[in-house]
Design a protein around this motif. Structure first.
Motif, PDB file in Angstrom:
ATOM      1  N   GLU A  39       0.683  -1.031  -0.124  1.00 12.85           N
ATOM      2  CA  GLU A  39       0.070  -0.133   0.022  1.00 12.85           C
ATOM      3  C   GLU A  39       0.892   1.137   0.110  1.00 12.85           C
ATOM      4  O   GLU A  39       0.536   2.198  -0.746  1.00 12.85           O
ATOM      5  CB  GLU A  39      -0.861   0.094   1.321  1.00 12.85           C
ATOM      6  CG  GLU A  39      -1.990   1.236   1.152  1.00 12.85           C
ATOM      7  CD  GLU A  39      -2.702   1.102   2.495  1.00 12.85           C
ATOM      8  OE1 GLU A  39      -3.870   1.490   2.382  1.00 12.85           O
ATOM      9  OE2 GLU A  39      -2.285   0.877   3.609  1.00 12.85           O
ATOM     10  N   SER A  40       1.877   1.361   0.680  1.00  9.79           N
ATOM     11  CA  SER A  40       2.758   2.399   0.747  1.00  9.79           C
ATOM     12  C   SER A  40       3.459   2.516  -0.472  1.00  9.79           C
ATOM     13  O   SER A  40       3.626   3.754  -1.096  1.00  9.79           O
ATOM     14  CB  SER A  40       3.936   2.232   1.665  1.00  9.79           C
ATOM     15  OG  SER A  40       3.251   2.250   3.157  1.00  9.79           O
ATOM     16  N   ALA A  41       4.008   1.593  -1.101  1.00  5.84           N
ATOM     17  CA  ALA A  41       4.599   1.766  -2.425  1.00  5.84           C
ATOM     18  C   ALA A  41       3.497   2.301  -3.527  1.00  5.84           C
ATOM     19  O   ALA A  41       4.097   3.037  -4.368  1.00  5.84           O
ATOM     20  CB  ALA A  41       4.829   0.207  -2.852  1.00  5.84           C
ATOM     21  N   GLY A  42       2.216   1.958  -3.489  1.00  2.03           N
ATOM     22  CA  GLY A  42       1.359   2.281  -4.519  1.00  2.03           C
ATOM     23  C   GLY A  42       1.068   3.734  -4.116  1.00  2.03           C
ATOM     24  O   GLY A  42       1.105   4.571  -5.186  1.00  2.03           O
ATOM     25  N   LEU A  43       0.752   4.070  -2.954  1.00  5.89           N
ATOM     26  CA  LEU A  43       0.450   5.365  -2.634  1.00  5.89           C
ATOM     27  C   LEU A  43       1.374   6.578  -2.705  1.00  5.89           C
ATOM     28  O   LEU A  43       1.422   7.444  -3.492  1.00  5.89           O
ATOM     29  CB  LEU A  43      -0.233   5.358  -1.092  1.00  5.89           C
ATOM     30  CG  LEU A  43      -0.853   6.645  -0.472  1.00  5.89           C
ATOM     31  CD1 LEU A  43      -2.144   7.080  -1.573  1.00  5.89           C
ATOM     32  CD2 LEU A  43      -1.591   6.280   0.838  1.00  5.89           C
ATOM     33  N   GLY A  44       2.633   6.111  -2.216  1.00  7.28           N
ATOM     34  CA  GLY A  44       3.694   7.091  -2.304  1.00  7.28           C
ATOM     35  C   GLY A  44       4.515   7.018  -3.774  1.00  7.28           C
ATOM     36  O   GLY A  44       4.835   7.965  -4.307  1.00  7.28           O
ATOM     37  N   GLY A  45       4.338   5.812  -4.269  1.00 14.02           N
ATOM     38  CA  GLY A  45       4.841   5.696  -5.675  1.00 14.02           C
ATOM     39  C   GLY A  45       4.071   6.565  -6.627  1.00 14.02           C
ATOM     40  O   GLY A  45       4.810   7.225  -7.668  1.00 14.02           O
ATOM     41  N   SER A  46       2.810   6.642  -6.503  1.00 13.73           N
ATOM     42  CA  SER A  46       1.760   7.241  -7.504  1.00 13.73           C
ATOM     43  C   SER A  46       1.966   8.689  -7.082  1.00 13.73           C
ATOM     44  O   SER A  46       1.883   9.745  -7.914  1.00 13.73           O
ATOM     45  CB  SER A  46       0.730   7.003  -7.271  1.00 13.73           C
ATOM     46  OG  SER A  46      -0.194   7.146  -5.929  1.00 13.73           O
TER      47      SER A  46
END
Length: 470
Positions: free
Chosen positions: A189-196
Motif C-alpha cells: 500500500e505504501s509503495a502504491g500510494l507513495g509511488g503514485s
C-alpha cells in the motif's frame, strides 16, 4: 476482506463520546502542514482514502459485533465502546458516514501553515465522528510528503537544467528521477500510494503499484510510470569477474535498439567504462539506435561520477551545448542510483556544473529516501478542532501552548492552532487562510469532496499532474 473502519482509530478515541461535554452537537476540524523541511506542501492522496475506506456503507451490524469483541479485550471493560453510536449510523444512514469533507484540489502546492482539508459531522448526534476519523485521514500526510519531496527535487533538477542543459533536452526532465523504492517501502500500500505521489512530478518508475494506484483510484488512462529494460548484479556477475564483458555484450545483443540500463560496478566501474564500454564494445554502443545507460552503484556519488564522466568523455567524445557544457553522444548516458536523496542531488549536480558537465548527461534513481525516509514531522502535519457547537452555541476552538526558549523564556509554541471555521483563498497567485466569512469576494479554494457517504468531487491523475506544474 475490507478493513473494519470501526477499528481504524486510536484506542483512546472510543471514550470520547463520553468525554465531550454534554450538549456537544458539531465538531469542525482542519488539516494543515505546520512547517517542516519545505516551505510548501503538495496536497495528494485523499481520494485514495475516501474511495478505499469511507465511501459507501462502512458500518454494518457484523462490523460492530467484531469491534465490540476487540475493544472489550483492549480496554478490559465494557463501558468504553458504545455500539449504539455506530448502530445509530446503520439505522439512520444505512451505514454511510454523516460527515462533510472539504479539501484543496489534489496537486495544489500550498505554503505551509494553511488549511488543506476540513471535516465536520452533518448530524448533531454524531459529534464524536469528526475526530474519530482523524487517525485514518491523518495518514494523508504520507502521499502529501512524498509528492512534496518529489516536486522539490524536480525544482532542483530544473535549476541545473536551466543553467547547464540544452533547451532540446528539457523534455527529458520527466525521466530524471526514477522511483526505485518498492523493495524499501513498508508495504505494498505504501509503495502504491507513495509511488503514485512521485508520479505527479516525474514519469520514471519501477514501482508497478504506483501506476496501478494511479489508474485504479485516479482514473489514469495509461500507466503513468514508465521504465526500461535493465540489469541487476545477479545478471552481470553470473560468469564472474572475467565474464563481465561477455555479459555486457549479451545485454547489447539482446536489446539492439532502444534505451537499456546496465549496472557496471560489480567489480570495477572505472575499468568497465574505460575498457569494456569505452573500448571493446564502443563501436557496438555507438551504432545502436538507442541509448546505453551506464549505472555506477557504489562509492561516493560525486567522486565516482566525476571520474566516470571523465572516462566516458575521453572514450566516446562529446559535444558542447549552447550553454558551454559537455554532452555525451546520445547513445551513452549515466544513471546514479546509490546514495541519492534530496540533500545529495543538489551536491551532485553542482559538482557536475563546476566540472563543465551538462545535467542532461545524468539520470537518478531514488529508493528509500523517496518512499520511506519521510514521516509526519517532515512537513509537521496536524489535524485539530477549530470550531464546535455546544448546546446551540457556536464556539471558536484553539490551542495556544507555550514552551521554553533556549534562554528559558516562555513563548508560544509552533503548535498553536487556528480558530474558527476556515477558508482558503487565492489572491494574486498566493494562498492564504482566512475565516469562513472573511474576504467575501474571494472564492473558497476548499471544495466539498465527500458528504454523507458519497464522493462529491473526483480528481483525474492527468489534471493533478497539470495542476502541480502550474
Amino acid at each position: 476482506m475490507a478493513e473494519n473502519l470501526i477499528l481504524l482509530a486510536d484506542a483512546y478515541k472510543y471514550s470520547h463520546h463520553k468525554l465531550y461535554l454534554p450538549g456537544t452537537e458539531y465538531i469542525y476540524s482542519y488539516l494543515e502542514s505546520r512547517g517542516g523541511k519545505f516551505n510548501s506542501t503538495m496536497f495528494y492522496g485523499l481520494q485514495y482514502f475516501l474511495k478505499t475506506y469511507l465511501q459507501g456503507i462502512v458500518f454494518t451490524k457484523e462490523k460492530i459485533n467484531e469491534a465490540e469483541v476487540m475493544l472489550e479485550e483492549v480496554f478490559g471493560r465494557a463501558d468504553v465502546f458504545d455500539r449504539r453510536r455506530f448502530e445509530y449510523i446503520v439505522h439512520t444512514y444505512g451505514g454511510h458516514l454523516p460527515v462533510r469533507i472539504k479539501a484543496v484540489p489534489e496537486g495544489a502546492v500550498v505554503p505551509v501553515q494553511n488549511v488543506l482539508m476540513t471535516i465536520e459531522n452533518t448530524d448533531p448526534a454524531c459529534y464524536w465522528l469528526t475526530n474519530f476519523l482523524e487517525t485514518l485521514l491523518m495518514q494523508v500526510w504520507y502521499p502529501c510528503t512524498v509528492a512534496t519531496v518529489s516536486r522539490e527535487i524536480r525544482e532542483v533538477v530544473k535549476k541545473y537544467y536551466t543553467a547547464t542543459a540544452s533547451a532540446a533536452s528539457f523534455a527529458g526532465i520527466d525521466f530524471v528521477l526514477n522511483d526505485f523504492g518498492f523493495r524499501g517501502a513498508s508495504s505494498v500500500e505504501s509503495a502504491g500510494l507513495g509511488g503514485s505521489a512521485h508520479l505527479v512530478s516525474f514519469a520514471g518508475s519501477d514501482t508497478l503499484p504506483a501506476s496501478i494506484f494511479a489508474k485504479r483510484y485516479y482514473g489514469a488512462q495509461q500507466a503513468p510510470g514508465l521504465s526500461i529494460p535493465a540489469t541487476e548484479h545477479s545478471i552481470v556477475t553470473l560468469l564472474g569477474e572475467k565474464g563481465e564483458e561477455n555479459i555486457f555484450r549479451h545485454v547489447l545483443n539482446t536489446f539492439p535498439t532502444g534505451v537499456i540500463a546496465c549496472v557496471s560496478d560489480s567489480y570495477n566501474i572505472f575499468r568497465a567504462c574505460e575498457q569494456y564500454w569505452g573500448s571493446d564494445l564502443k563501436e557496438q554502443v555507438l551504432q545502436r539506435n538507442g541509448t546505453l545507460v551506464i549505472r555506477p552503484d557504489s562509492g561516493d556519488p560525486v567522486r565516482t561520477l566525476l571520474q566516470v564522466f571523465d572516462i566516458l568523455f575521453r572514450r566516446f567524445g562529446h559535444t558542447v551545448n549552447e550553454k558551454g557544457y559537455k554532452v555525451l553522444p546520445p547513445q551513452v548516458r549515466v544513471i546514479q542510483g546509490d546514495g541519492v536523496s534530496y540533500s545529495s542531488i543538489g551536491k551532485i549536480y553542482a559538482a557536475l556544473q563546476q566540472a563543465g558537465i551538462s545535467a542532461e548527461n545524468l539520470a537518478l534513481g531514488m529508493g528509500g529516501a523517496l518512499l520511506q525516509r519521510v514521516n509526519r514531522d517532515t512537513q509537521e502535519f496536524a489535524l485539530k478542532c477549530s470550531h464546535a457547537v455546544v448546546n446551540g452555541q457556536a464556539i471558536d476552538v484553539q490551542k495556544t501552548p507555550v514552551e521554553l526558549s533556549a534562554e528559558g523564556q516562555l513563548r508560544t509554541s509552533f503548535k498553536k492552532s487556528k480558530a474558527g471555521r476556515l477558508k482558503l483563498v487565492l489572491e494574486n497567485g498566493a494562498y492564504r487562510t482566512v475565516g469562513e466569512h472573511e474576504a467575501p469576494a474571494l472564492p473558497d479554494q476548499l471544495e466539498t469532496v465527500f458528504e454523507n457517504g458519497q464522493i462529491i468531487k473526483e480528481h483525474a491523475f492527468a489534471d493533478i499532474r497539470a495542476r502541480a506544474r502550474q
